[in-house]
Design an enzyme around this catalytic site. Structure first.
Site, PDB file in Angstrom:
ATOM      1  NE  ARG B  44      92.569 110.950  60.043  1.00 45.12           N
ATOM      2  CZ  ARG B  44      91.990 110.478  58.996  1.00 45.12           C
ATOM      3  NH1 ARG B  44      92.157 110.156  58.102  1.00 45.12           N
ATOM      4  NH2 ARG B  44      90.681 110.611  59.520  1.00 45.12           N
ATOM      5  CD  GLU B  45      90.881 112.836  55.475  1.00 45.32           C
ATOM      6  OE1 GLU B  45      90.560 111.905  56.071  1.00 45.32           O
ATOM      7  OE2 GLU B  45      91.425 112.462  54.072  1.00 45.32           O
ATOM      8  CG  HIS B 104      92.771 108.123  62.259  1.00 48.02           C
ATOM      9  ND1 HIS B 104      93.453 107.624  60.998  1.00 48.02           N
ATOM     10  CD2 HIS B 104      91.370 107.908  62.178  1.00 48.02           C
ATOM     11  CE1 HIS B 104      92.252 107.153  60.507  1.00 48.02           C
ATOM     12  NE2 HIS B 104      91.190 107.242  61.095  1.00 48.02           N
ATOM     13  NE  ARG B 164      86.599 106.570  64.758  1.00 49.79           N
ATOM     14  CZ  ARG B 164      87.384 107.008  63.740  1.00 49.79           C
ATOM     15  NH1 ARG B 164      86.977 108.173  63.426  1.00 49.79           N
ATOM     16  NH2 ARG B 164      88.237 106.270  63.361  1.00 49.79           N
ATOM     17  CB  THR B 198      86.680 105.795  52.528  1.00 49.15           C
ATOM     18  OG1 THR B 198      86.236 105.642  53.886  1.00 49.15           O
ATOM     19  CG2 THR B 198      88.212 105.789  52.207  1.00 49.15           C
ATOM     20  CG  HIS B 227      87.016 111.581  51.753  1.00 49.90           C
ATOM     21  ND1 HIS B 227      88.425 112.216  51.514  1.00 49.90           N
ATOM     22  CD2 HIS B 227      87.256 110.988  52.978  1.00 49.90           C
ATOM     23  CE1 HIS B 227      89.089 111.860  52.622  1.00 49.90           C
ATOM     24  NE2 HIS B 227      88.428 111.037  53.277  1.00 49.90           N
ATOM     25  CG  HIS B 322      69.848 139.709  44.023  1.00 45.02           C
ATOM     26  ND1 HIS B 322      70.576 138.664  44.366  1.00 45.02           N
ATOM     27  CD2 HIS B 322      69.274 139.219  42.950  1.00 45.02           C
ATOM     28  CE1 HIS B 322      69.979 137.363  43.797  1.00 45.02           C
ATOM     29  NE2 HIS B 322      69.150 137.879  42.948  1.00 45.02           N
TER      30      HIS B 322
END
Lengths: 440, 440
Positions: B44-45, B104, B164, B198, B227, B322
């Site tokens: 979807r997104e 959605h 939702r 958003t 986002h 390291h």
């Protein structure tokens, strides 16, 4: 259920002033969100990135670009790392940059003696304080650490240059040990103390608490260094500033050990949303893209497709309802203004999620005249083709032009020859942009 | 200044037990850090990502891979976006996946009527509540929004599936308006309410406050959608869970509008550091790399060089200090274990920052015998060449072997023929890894 009660309540509040909810939180009275400094470490932490090998010429080019951008400090690899590291450190000190030059050493007199002779404006001293590092790295106890720190700090101060003392892996160090040693070095008179999330796993509220606590113990500035292993390096930096830290370590594209640290560009995105005036007054954010390209080329990586600001689609809007609102007012779906960064916004309308507002805008750009109803009709045709395959701008333009021609001269099919040359996206796209869009 | 006082104080605390400081904060009694769910929105997104065009076959392949990974929900594009979107939604519902399927839609009865007929397990309804979106997108007031919401919610509930309700651009919406509408829909009986950043600019402490406040107003679960425009999407998701949110929207590699949302892999890195047992009990994290490669290929992007977990250097250690500590105990510089993800650790020793511990380890791997003093001597030779140019493993091996030969038979220069074939890095490197390292 009725919504009347809801209406009565909500209208009482409808006149409230809408402020910038992303500005500094007024409750954070120690906040430096609007008054921070950058310690740029591409030439130190960045040299620890797997792909990094910087020649002297490259180091100088990067240092000059960072200075032009406006960073407050440039941190260099320890001069004891290798002979050429020492020579490069001296060379960069002689450039006469506006930024102060630092080098980063272990908490050891041997290192300090070499560092102060290079001509740097300051020395960043670090020592591991976590149980892990005390056991597996240097094997020293906190008392030994404190004694070494005092000796090195007093020596560097006696040379009249800046000194920072930082713990390493601070979030896995004993809190009382940490506060003790920070207070000790603060009393001697260091310029800054540093907190380092060396393994990249602190979370924002932990950062806030540790910085606030430390702020109540020391008088000097607080510097923070965050690795990005769990994706929180930008958020942790922001939260540290909210709590009263003053300086953030960054590198271009975040390059460093493993997957790196807080990236310069990403932090600028975060900070400009909070205090645009401050950021624009200090830093040339329109140079971010050039800076990232310079470093990306030097270490042979691509700019990540999803990079803040400079990712190829950072200002591309696609869904129909997004495109509609963006066309009416860009602030609806943008907290950052692409023009601040010398970049352009794109409305991606050649796909099945497109809406008729975006298509209408394209129709206008093509200098054609269609009614709203006709725009909706042609949008349906575009969405139908978008269901079948990936569309490009030419596909959409062809559909629109065919539709328009059919309306005007229903019996004669026009050719596309002679039609005006049109830009590829709604708000312009230069050639280099177009190439990036296609290759990434 | 003496460190004696410091010693006395610090030793009192040296016996304290070291706990995992990255676990859930015990002060967050509403925390779901150890009890969260994923709403996976690549379909979807992710379809709103600039490069995305998913064929039906690709959608099904991605949905099956997500289901196998263990996501709780899979969210699909609205069936009213296009005819094929509707057909694909129906096809995925018929796959019989373990994950619940959602679609959605806008807060509109026309959309709801189509959605409930697709066979989905639930519907995610969204409407813009910020002043910006109310003015420039749908042009409706809060009362109209509430009335639409009630109608849609009651309709979807009457069909026996999950619902939702989410606001859009929640962080720029009036707080009282938001709480009013959330309480209204909670009373009707939605399964979840959603908070959406958003425009991608909320910061972690804002998120914490809004979620905590909302948690005191509603009884249903809280879902969050972040986002990533300013780089805080992972941190915001984590902080939302700390405050009591239950579900996080993610997509593979974070693909979505502009530079996307909280990435699945990055959030897994964050959550596994906080509650490894919970994450490993629910999600097949060793499949993250395959999942990311699948989606990256579908949308034609490269895995970002600095991606959490799967970036080519996420488990590469370079600096001498390291490398030394990592060889003694990987936890010193790693909060994530590469083996959890089916990946391998690398010690990058072919460079001028290398240290003698890393070189000694390489000497052992080559089955050669050198004293510590000899290892230090050969390390100096390696650092000297590393100052001149970028080194590869063969360069280092040649230096070590030459050094070793000179010790054994000082007058005869050996050839490299007949020497045993050795792996390229300290802890193994398969061929595909090697290729990625070189090409990215």
């Amino acid at each position: 259920m009725s919504a009347d009660g809801f209406k009565a309540v909500s209208e009482n509040f409808s006149h409230r002033v809408q402020e910038n909810p992303y500005g500094p939180n007024p409750a954070d009275y120690l906040s430096n969100v609007g008054d921070f400094q950058l310690i740029e470490s591409t030439l130190r932490e960045g040299e620890q990135f797997a792909n990094a090998f910087f020649s002297t010429e490259t180091k100088i080019e990067i240092a000059k670009a960072l200075d032009d951008f406006g960073v407050d400090y440039i941190e260099l690899t320890s001069p004891v790392a290798s002979e050429q590291s020492r020579l490069d450190c001296e060379a960069i000190c002689k450039l006469g940059l506006k930024a102060k030059i630092l080098t980063h050493i272990r908490c050891h007199m041997d290192d300090a003696r070499v560092a102060v002779e290079t001509g740097v404006d300051g020395v960043d001293v670090v020592i591991g304080t976590s149980q892990f590092l005390r056991q597996y790295s240097h094997g020293k106890d906190m008392n030994y650490i404190a004694q070494s720190a005092i000796e090195v700090i007093e020596y560097v101060k006696s040379k009249g240059i800046e000194i920072r003392f930082s713990s390493e892996d601070s979030f896995r160090s004993d809190l009382v040990d940490l506060l003790n040693i920070y207070r000790t070095v603060d009393k001697i008179g260091v310029n800054r103390v540093g907190i380092a999330d060396t393994v990249g796993c602190a979370n924002p509220r932990q950062v806030y608490e540790l910085v606030r606590t430390l702020k109540s113990v020391v008088n000097c500035d607080i510097e923070c260094h965050f690795h990005n292993d769990t994706g929180c390096a930008i958020a942790n930096a922001y939260t540290a500033l909210e709590a009263g830290a003053k300086l953030i370590d960054v590198s271009v594209l975040g390059i460093g050990e493993r997957n790196g640290i807080t990236p310069l560009g990403g932090l600028m995105a975060r900070m400009i949303a909070a205090d645009r005036d401050y950021v624009l007054s200090k830093y040339k954010v329109h140079k971010i893209r050039d800076l990232e390209n310079l470093v990306a080329e030097a270490v042979q990586v691509n700019i990540p497709f999803n990079n803040p600001i400079t990712g190829f689609c950072a200002f591309t809007h696609k869904a129909g309802i997004h495109a509609k609102a963006i066309l009416a007012n860009p602030s609806t779906y943008e907290i950052l203004s692409p023009s601040d960064f010398g970049l352009t916004r794109y409305i991606h309308f050649a796909n099945r999620l497109t809406g008729w507002n975006a298509i209408k805008s394209r129709v206008d750009q093509l200098n054609l005249h269609l009614t709203d109803a006709q725009c909706k009709e042609v949008t349906e045709k575009i969405k139908k083709l978008g269901d079948v395959r990936q569309l490009n701008i030419d596909d959409v333009d062809s559909i629109i032009k065919d539709f328009h021609s059919d309306l005007s001269t229903p019996l004669v099919k026009p050719t596309s020859n002679g039609l005006p040359k049109v830009p590829h996206v709604l708000e312009g796209l230069d050639e280099s942009e177009e190439k990036r869009t296609k290759t990434e």
